[in-house]
Design an enzyme around this catalytic site. Structure first.
Site, PDB file in Angstrom:
ATOM      1  N   ARG A  61       0.818  -1.221   0.000  1.00  0.00           N
ATOM      2  CA  ARG A  61       0.000   0.000   0.000  1.00  0.00           C
ATOM      3  C   ARG A  61       0.849   1.267   0.000  1.00  0.00           C
ATOM      4  O   ARG A  61       0.378   2.323  -0.426  1.00  0.00           O
ATOM      5  CB  ARG A  61      -0.999  -0.015   1.161  1.00  0.00           C
ATOM      6  CG  ARG A  61      -2.023  -1.117   0.985  1.00  0.00           C
ATOM      7  CD  ARG A  61      -3.193  -1.141   1.933  1.00  0.00           C
ATOM      8  NE  ARG A  61      -2.998  -0.597   3.247  1.00  0.00           N
ATOM      9  CZ  ARG A  61      -3.988  -0.308   4.075  1.00  0.00           C
ATOM     10  NH1 ARG A  61      -5.233  -0.537   3.725  1.00  0.00           N
ATOM     11  NH2 ARG A  61      -3.745   0.174   5.274  1.00  0.00           N
ATOM     12  N   GLU A  98       1.845  -5.116  14.240  1.00  0.00           N
ATOM     13  CA  GLU A  98       0.920  -5.179  15.359  1.00  0.00           C
ATOM     14  C   GLU A  98       0.311  -6.562  15.511  1.00  0.00           C
ATOM     15  O   GLU A  98      -0.257  -6.888  16.540  1.00  0.00           O
ATOM     16  CB  GLU A  98      -0.169  -4.104  15.246  1.00  0.00           C
ATOM     17  CG  GLU A  98      -1.027  -4.179  14.010  1.00  0.00           C
ATOM     18  CD  GLU A  98      -0.467  -3.414  12.814  1.00  0.00           C
ATOM     19  OE1 GLU A  98      -1.272  -3.051  11.948  1.00  0.00           O
ATOM     20  OE2 GLU A  98       0.756  -3.196  12.730  1.00  0.00           O
TER      21      GLU A  98
END
Length: 176
Positions: A61, A98
């Site tokens: 992205r 994460e």
């Protein structure tokens, strides 16, 4: 278009890529000519005074806005790819996400010594990806002059991991 208007284009996808994670989907931003232009223009407004030679964007992205940002700045664009995706000699950095671990690579000749580099990704979460990009640039003797993100999940405190760099994000979320 201000940042509040830009934020309205971001769509929440609950439980993706795994339960408990809310994915911030920027495809509506990309689908809107006005929102895409505003995002790229605002990132460029931040980066223009930094006199950037090259923008480094993280797969995948980070490629989307990163290449457009590089063009807007009159800079080159360097791909940071997953291991095994680049065809020549590479340098590598591993990092924590994460929700797991990963690694990125740059071609070993992608950043010239002393080049002024803007690190870009669409999202700043825990800071692991961006810190790995900074480390890759510095392995190649480039100078990280800033880090630019479209979105920031401020509650994950990724900015703290990047404390020694100038960091800018357009849209920030203070809570999940």
């Amino acid at each position: 278009m201000d940042t509040d208007e830009l934020a309205r284009y971001v769509r929440d996808i609950p439980d993706f890529p795994k339960p408990g994670i809310t994915f911030k989907d920027i495809t509506p931003v990309l689908a809107s000519a006005e929102a895409l232009d505003a995002a790229v223009s605002q990132l460029a407004d931040y980066a223009r005074p930094l006199n950037v030679d090259v923008v480094v964007g993280a797969e995948a992205r980070g490629f989307l806005l990163g290449a457009a940002l590089a063009r807007e700045l009159g800079a080159g664009f360097v791909l940071a790819r997953k291991p095994g995706k680049l065809p020549r000699e590479t340098v590598r950095a591993e990092y924590l996400l994460e929700y797991g671990t990963d690694a990125l690579e740059l071609h070993s000749d992608a950043v010239a010594e002393g080049a002024r580099v803007l690190v870009h990704d669409d999202l700043l979460a825990t800071g692991g990806t961006a810190l790995a990009l900074c480390e890759l640039v510095e392995q190649l003797q480039g100078d990280v002059v800033g880090c630019a993100f479209f979105l920031e999940l401020a509650f994950l405190r990724g900015r703290e991991r990047l404390a020694r760099y100038d960091v800018r994000s357009l849209v920030s979320y203070d809570e999940e």
